[in-house]
Design a protein around this motif. Structure first.
Motif, short mmCIF file in Angstrom:
data_model
loop_
_atom_site.label_atom_id
_atom_site.label_comp_id
_atom_site.label_asym_id
_atom_site.label_seq_id
_atom_site.Cartn_x
_atom_site.Cartn_y
_atom_site.Cartn_z
N GLY A 266 0.83 -1.20 0.00
CA GLY A 266 0.00 0.00 0.00
C GLY A 266 0.86 1.24 0.00
N VAL A 267 0.21 2.39 0.02
CA VAL A 267 0.88 3.68 0.11
C VAL A 267 -0.17 4.71 0.52
N SER A 268 0.25 5.74 1.22
CA SER A 268 -0.67 6.83 1.54
C SER A 268 -0.87 7.67 0.29
N PRO A 269 -2.10 7.96 -0.08
CA PRO A 269 -2.35 8.75 -1.29
C PRO A 269 -1.88 10.18 -1.13
N GLY A 270 -1.61 10.83 -2.24
CA GLY A 270 -1.25 12.24 -2.21
C GLY A 270 -2.41 13.10 -1.77
N ALA A 271 -2.10 14.33 -1.40
CA ALA A 271 -3.13 15.24 -0.87
C ALA A 271 -4.25 15.47 -1.88
N ASP A 284 -9.01 2.00 -4.03
CA ASP A 284 -8.38 2.91 -4.99
C ASP A 284 -7.43 2.13 -5.91
N HIS A 285 -8.01 1.47 -6.92
CA HIS A 285 -7.21 0.66 -7.83
C HIS A 285 -6.30 1.53 -8.70
N ASP A 290 -1.05 3.36 -10.77
CA ASP A 290 -0.26 4.56 -11.09
C ASP A 290 0.97 4.72 -10.20
N VAL A 291 0.88 4.26 -8.95
CA VAL A 291 1.94 4.55 -7.98
C VAL A 291 2.61 3.29 -7.44
N ILE A 292 1.78 2.36 -6.93
CA ILE A 292 2.34 1.23 -6.20
C ILE A 292 3.07 0.24 -7.10
N TRP A 293 2.41 -0.21 -8.15
CA TRP A 293 3.02 -1.22 -9.01
C TRP A 293 4.32 -0.73 -9.64
N ARG A 307 0.27 -10.38 -9.69
CA ARG A 307 -1.18 -10.37 -9.91
C ARG A 307 -1.87 -10.08 -8.58
N VAL A 308 -2.71 -9.06 -8.57
CA VAL A 308 -3.47 -8.74 -7.36
C VAL A 308 -4.50 -9.83 -7.11
N GLN A 309 -4.50 -10.34 -5.88
CA GLN A 309 -5.44 -11.40 -5.49
C GLN A 309 -6.68 -10.82 -4.83
N THR A 310 -6.48 -9.98 -3.85
CA THR A 310 -7.58 -9.35 -3.14
C THR A 310 -7.17 -7.93 -2.76
N SER A 311 -8.13 -7.14 -2.34
CA SER A 311 -7.86 -5.78 -1.87
C SER A 311 -8.98 -5.35 -0.95
N TRP A 312 -8.69 -4.40 -0.09
CA TRP A 312 -9.69 -3.88 0.83
C TRP A 312 -9.28 -2.48 1.28
N SER A 313 -10.18 -1.81 1.95
CA SER A 313 -9.90 -0.47 2.46
C SER A 313 -10.26 -0.39 3.94
#
Length: 391
Positions: A266-271, A284-285, A290-293, A307-313
């Motif tokens: 993960g990463v903290s999103p920009g402002a 936030d796919h 755009d940033v993480i991969w 390959r992304v398997q799962t994701s959550w927020s």
């Protein structure tokens, strides 16, 4: 002055740790914990990456996490109920903070502070970094700092349940309800009201409502600079088999760590995309694409094929002043203690916070680790704590 009855709003890791420490210290103090969602389906404690580190740039944060790891290591003894010890699957895989040349001096300064306080952090120059983690692309790096012990990850949901069950076994009462009002007389809270018509009178109230703590503060007429900020986590599979892989913090802020046979990141999103109260039902796919991969593939070439398997927020209870916790009383309300705004550090700082808040309630002061630097005073004075290692 001892309180006869304490009402804790919020039963996540912070609220449950406070309930546990209160009842463990004084069986004469009544404790009621009001938790809106006993399933913890939206709780930050259950949805986070659940990790612990000592690699901070402020002494108090280092000290809180040093106590945190001590507590987690002994959780089987501390939080056992009827002889059954909980398990949180603590894995001390370490953190690895990476620095490019512009960040080298800060990394050195942080390392000196951390080790002076007893943290087991190793400074790795560029050759040592490559030798220790040969799968890293290091051409642009100057050095790294690696937690050889005392840092890692664990089962966050398991920790919450362990605190909760132990607190209940010691006599804390848990109520499933949503707080909708607070009865206040002058500078004192008289009672907490819930959506189902219940009233809970109290001698002391604790706001430990996590990402919803601002709403509780508003019921008191207090402006708490804590907002719910969404953070998306991605679980991915890769043919890469990274030997001895810690939780890695790339210089740009992207992080990843092993999760069984896969990895989470993960990463903290920009402002420009970090807004309040974004829905947890969405992920936030675009941030991943755009940033993480790109950062993952640049740092570990084998991650190009993943390959992304799962994701959550989940939510950070984000303190917009300085991303550090706010712990203690507000001068306008004499019998309310705040424990909010941990900004992603709640799980690891939960044990130190629970112990500290219980001391504040029972003794009127901190008797072990002094948490007064995190008080509301700095908020009112607009004097932020500068933490250089915000993730």
């Amino acid at each position: 002055m001892k309180s006869q009855h304490v009402v804790v709003v919020g039963g996540g890791v912070i609220g449950s740790a406070i309930a546990y420490f209160l009842r463990a210290a004084d069986q004469g103090v009544g404790v009621t914990v009001i938790e809106r969602d006993p399933s913890y389906a939206r709780a930050s404690s259950a949805l986070s990456a659940a990790s612990i580190r000592q690699q901070f740039s402020t002494p108090l944060s280092v000290q809180m996490s040093l106590y945190g790891i001590e507590f987690l290591r002994s959780i089987g003894e501390r939080l056992a109920v009827d002889g059954v010890a909980p398990s949180i699957d603590l894995h001390e895989g370490g953190y690895l903070f990476l620095a490019t040349p512009p960040g080298l001096q800060t990394l050195r300064e942080n390392h000196a502070l951390q080790t002076s306080l007893g943290a087991d952090i190793r400074f790795l120059d560029k050759p040592s970094l490559k030798a220790t983690f040969p799968w890293l692309h290091t051409d642009d790096l100057a050095a790294g700092a690696y937690g050889a012990s005392g840092e890692g990850w664990f089962d966050g949901y398991g920790l919450v349940q362990a605190f909760r069950k132990k607190a209940q076994s010691l006599g804390a009462r848990y109520v499933a309800a949503d707080v909708t009002g607070i009865v206040r007389d002058g500078d004192r809270v008289q009672a907490v009201l819930t959506h189902d018509g219940q009233r809970f009178d109290c001698d002391m109230m604790v706001n430990a409502a996590g990402a919803w703590s601002r709403k509780i503060a508003e019921m008191l007429g207090i402006d708490l600079p804590v907002y719910a900020r969404r953070r998306s986590i991605f679980n991915f599979k890769s043919p890469a088999r990274l030997a001895r892989c810690p939780l890695v913090i790339d210089p740009g802020g992207v992080y990843w760590r092993p999760e069984g046979e896969t990895y989470i990141c993960g990463v903290s999103p920009g402002a420009d995309r970090d807004f309040d109260d974004l829905p947890l039902s969405e992920v936030d796919h675009e941030l991943f694409d755009d940033v993480i991969w790109p950062a993952l593939a640049a740092r570990v070439p084998e991650f190009e094929a993943l390959r992304v398997q799962t994701s959550w927020s989940g939510y950070y209870e984000y303190n917009v002043l300085d991303q550090n916790a706010i712990i203690g009383r507000h001068p306008a309300v004499s019998n309310c203690v705040f424990a909010n705004g941990f900004s992603g550090h709640g799980l690891q700082q939960g044990p130190a916070t629970g112990r500290g808040v219980s001391e504040l309630i029972l003794h009127g002061r901190y008797t072990t680790l002094d948490l007064s630097a995190l008080s509301f005073d700095r908020v009112l004075a607009n004097e932020p704590i500068v933490e250089k290692n915000v993730v």
